[in-house]
Design an enzyme around this catalytic site. Structure first.
Site, PDB file in Angstrom:
ATOM      1  CD  GLU A   1      -5.419  -4.345   0.702  1.00 38.71           C
ATOM      2  OE1 GLU A   1      -5.182  -4.213  -0.569  1.00 38.71           O
ATOM      3  OE2 GLU A   1      -6.072  -3.522   1.343  1.00 38.71           O
TER       4      GLU A   1
ATOM      5  CB  ALA B   1      -4.771  -4.296   8.178  1.00 41.99           C
TER       6      ALA B   1
ATOM      7  N   GLY C   1      -5.537  -1.055   4.104  1.00 39.49           N
ATOM      8  CA  GLY C   1      -6.616  -0.307   5.077  1.00 39.49           C
ATOM      9  C   GLY C   1      -6.369   1.109   5.291  1.00 39.49           C
TER      10      GLY C   1
HETATM   11  N1  CO8 Z   1       1.687  -3.525   9.247  1.00 45.81           N
HETATM   12  C1  CO8 Z   1       2.485  -3.535  10.423  1.00 45.81           C
HETATM   13  N2  CO8 Z   1       3.728  -2.830  10.428  1.00 45.81           N
HETATM   14  C2  CO8 Z   1       4.076  -2.434   9.194  1.00 45.81           C
HETATM   15  C3  CO8 Z   1       3.095  -2.327   8.089  1.00 45.81           C
HETATM   16  C4  CO8 Z   1       2.017  -2.802   8.238  1.00 45.81           C
HETATM   17  N3  CO8 Z   1       1.029  -2.902   7.160  1.00 45.81           N
HETATM   18  N4  CO8 Z   1       3.838  -1.538   7.251  1.00 45.81           N
HETATM   19  C5  CO8 Z   1       5.030  -0.963   7.533  1.00 45.81           C
HETATM   20  N5  CO8 Z   1       5.157  -1.616   8.768  1.00 45.81           N
HETATM   21  C6  CO8 Z   1       6.398  -1.431   9.791  1.00 45.81           C
HETATM   22  C7  CO8 Z   1       7.433  -2.206   9.102  1.00 45.81           C
HETATM   23  O1  CO8 Z   1       7.517  -3.607   9.680  1.00 45.81           O
HETATM   24  C8  CO8 Z   1       8.756  -1.388   9.527  1.00 45.81           C
HETATM   25  O2  CO8 Z   1       8.726  -1.996  11.137  1.00 45.81           O
HETATM   26  P1  CO8 Z   1      10.339  -2.486  11.634  1.00 45.81           P
HETATM   27  O3  CO8 Z   1      11.165  -1.018  11.408  1.00 45.81           O
HETATM   28  O4  CO8 Z   1      10.002  -2.708  13.058  1.00 45.81           O
HETATM   29  O5  CO8 Z   1      10.840  -3.454  10.654  1.00 45.81           O
HETATM   30  C9  CO8 Z   1       8.417  -0.055   9.478  1.00 45.81           C
HETATM   31  O6  CO8 Z   1       6.652  -0.216   9.647  1.00 45.81           O
HETATM   32  C10 CO8 Z   1       8.794   0.641   8.479  1.00 45.81           C
HETATM   33  O7  CO8 Z   1       8.324  -0.167   7.270  1.00 45.81           O
HETATM   34  P2  CO8 Z   1       9.558  -0.281   6.218  1.00 45.81           P
HETATM   35  O8  CO8 Z   1      10.685  -0.824   6.724  1.00 45.81           O
HETATM   36  O9  CO8 Z   1       8.888  -1.620   5.372  1.00 45.81           O
HETATM   37  O10 CO8 Z   1       9.380   0.754   5.283  1.00 45.81           O
HETATM   38  P3  CO8 Z   1       9.763   1.080   4.019  1.00 45.81           P
HETATM   39  O11 CO8 Z   1       9.813   2.523   3.656  1.00 45.81           O
HETATM   40  O12 CO8 Z   1      10.802   0.001   3.216  1.00 45.81           O
HETATM   41  O13 CO8 Z   1       8.408   0.430   3.154  1.00 45.81           O
HETATM   42  C11 CO8 Z   1       6.056   0.168   2.919  1.00 45.81           C
HETATM   43  C12 CO8 Z   1       7.309   1.106   3.332  1.00 45.81           C
HETATM   44  C13 CO8 Z   1       6.247   0.329   1.240  1.00 45.81           C
HETATM   45  C14 CO8 Z   1       4.779   0.953   2.997  1.00 45.81           C
HETATM   46  C15 CO8 Z   1       6.301  -1.077   3.225  1.00 45.81           C
HETATM   47  O14 CO8 Z   1       6.488  -1.010   4.965  1.00 45.81           O
HETATM   48  C16 CO8 Z   1       4.900  -2.116   3.081  1.00 45.81           C
HETATM   49  O15 CO8 Z   1       4.960  -2.597   2.059  1.00 45.81           O
HETATM   50  N6  CO8 Z   1       4.118  -2.031   3.971  1.00 45.81           N
HETATM   51  C17 CO8 Z   1       2.881  -2.904   4.076  1.00 45.81           C
HETATM   52  C18 CO8 Z   1       1.886  -2.523   3.098  1.00 45.81           C
HETATM   53  C19 CO8 Z   1       0.773  -3.287   2.825  1.00 45.81           C
HETATM   54  O16 CO8 Z   1       0.854  -4.270   2.396  1.00 45.81           O
HETATM   55  N7  CO8 Z   1      -0.445  -3.002   3.219  1.00 45.81           N
HETATM   56  C20 CO8 Z   1      -1.576  -3.669   3.209  1.00 45.81           C
HETATM   57  C21 CO8 Z   1      -1.811  -4.410   4.543  1.00 45.81           C
HETATM   58  S1  CO8 Z   1      -3.120  -5.397   4.427  1.00 45.81           S
HETATM   59  C22 CO8 Z   1      -4.530  -4.479   4.482  1.00 45.81           C
HETATM   60  O17 CO8 Z   1      -4.477  -3.383   5.081  1.00 45.81           O
HETATM   61  C23 CO8 Z   1      -5.780  -5.127   4.636  1.00 45.81           C
HETATM   62  C24 CO8 Z   1      -6.802  -4.280   5.055  1.00 45.81           C
HETATM   63  C25 CO8 Z   1      -8.056  -5.063   5.582  1.00 45.81           C
HETATM   64  C26 CO8 Z   1      -8.905  -3.999   6.610  1.00 45.81           C
HETATM   65  C27 CO8 Z   1      -8.289  -3.552   7.637  1.00 45.81           C
HETATM   66  C28 CO8 Z   1      -8.588  -4.342   8.753  1.00 45.81           C
HETATM   67  C29 CO8 Z   1      -7.915  -3.678  10.265  1.00 45.81           C
END
Ligand code: CO8
Length: 288
Positions: free
Chosen positions: A162, A96, A139
């Site tokens: 999450e 998400a 998500g």
């Molecule tokens: N949301 C928004 N932006 C994101 C997300 C995300 N989930 N994941 C990555 N991004 C963005 C980063 O903020 C970054 O943006 P910027 O360059 O502007 O800073 C860009 O994508 C690249 O990401 P990273 O620099 O963090 O890249 P890395 O290679 O260092 O790391 C990861 C990659 C490991 C995937 C890391 O980005 C991460 O941990 N992301 C979050 C993963 C996460 O926690 N996902 C679960 C989210 S909660 C959820 O999904 C609940 C679901 C509920 C139902 C859905 C409802 C819609």
């Protein structure tokens, strides 16, 4: 739209109807058409989540567009199977949209109705095949699992992280992951936030097959073409019956999961976890 419409017209028509900015719909000219006559349009549609800079994070608007695009394809008699993929090489979807979720409360989530897109996606009758490169997290993993088959790149990772940002899966993760890989392993992944490699996911029955990264989309399109060459009514009926077998009590489980997920948006740890993500620092849990 007829079966003899040129592919470019079909792409344009679908795009005009959806006006998709976050989701692309194409009929790939290279899609194998094993059973279709040479003059026929491809029976396989390719739907691409298109926010590569945010690792295809699933904003509410993206999910609404996706549900609309899939419903339009589902209503198109020429379309027989859909491949769903993420733009770029780094992610199917990294979950998400965390900044968008961070400002929510349990009341806003309950009243907002934005999770209805998940129900609309689950109601699609055509076979859906996820082509997953890179991250399928949160998500994103839930969306891949809402598809009927997953073709995974060797570099794919699947997980429900999450818990690391103060909440829990809210779009099917506790139910579909448990059904796919079993309680003990689902518990480990969901309670620790650990991810599975593509090979682990294959060994545990989460994915249909693992292929070299650069071959992922072609392999998914080929699988879709194979399904698309089968009798469409039987395919829809078989898909529905297989889902019935897995979903005897899924509806109740999903409802309970959503309620619990929404309730977490009244906790300090949700605010802390998502703020810490945006501020690129480790979270400090208060337990409240
Ligand atoms: N949301 C928004 N932006 C994101 C997300 C995300 N989930 N994941 C990555 N991004 C963005 C980063 O903020 C970054 O943006 P910027 O360059 O502007 O800073 C860009 O994508 C690249 O990401 P990273 O620099 O963090 O890249 P890395 O290679 O260092 O790391 C990861 C990659 C490991 C995937 C890391 O980005 C991460 O941990 N992301 C979050 C993963 C996460 O926690 N996902 C679960 C989210 S909660 C959820 O999904 C609940 C679901 C509920 C139902 C859905 C409802 C819609």
């Amino acid at each position: 739209m007829t079966d003899t419409a040129p592919p470019n017209d079909r792409v344009r028509q679908t795009r005009d109807a959806v006006q998709a900015a976050l989701v692309r719909v194409d009929y790939p000219a290279t899609a194998p058409r094993s059973a279709a006559p040479a003059t026929s349009v491809p029976a396989v549609a390719l739907v691409t989540l298109d926010r590569p800079k945010a690792l295809n994070a699933l904003s509410f608007d993206l999910l609404d567009e996706l549900a609309t695009a899939l419903e339009q394809l589902d209503a198109d008699p020429a379309c027989r199977a859909i491949v769903l993929t993420g733009s770029g090489e780094r992610a199917f979807a990294a979950g998400a949209d965390i900044p968008e979720l961070a400002s929510q409360t349990s009341a806003s989530l309950t009243a907002g109705g934005r999770f209805r897109a998940w129900d609309r996606i689950a109601a699609i009758g055509l076979p859906l095949i996820a082509a997953v490169r890179g991250f399928a997290l949160g998500g994103g993993c839930e969306l891949a699992m809402a598809c009927d088959m997953i073709v995974a790149a060797e570099d794919a990772t699947f997980g429900q992280p999450e818990i690391l940002i103060g909440v829990m899966p809210g779009a099917g993760g506790t139910q579909r992951l448990t059904r796919a890989i079993g309680k003990a392993r689902a518990m480990e992944l969901i309670l620790t936030g650990r991810s599975l490699t593509a090979r682990e996911a294959e060994a545990r029955g989460l994915v249909t097959r693992v292929v070299p990264a650069e071959a992922t989309l072609d392999a998914a399109l080929e699988l879709a073409a194979s399904v698309a060459s089968m009798p469409p009514r039987a395919v829809r009926a078989a898909k529905a019956a297989i889902l019935d077998a897995a979903e005897q009590s899924l509806r109740d489980g999903l409802a309970r999961e959503r309620e619990a997920f929404f309730a977490l948006f009244d906790t300090d740890d949700q605010a802390e976890g998502m703020a810490a993500f945006s501020q690129k620092r480790p979270p400090v849990w208060s337990g409240h």
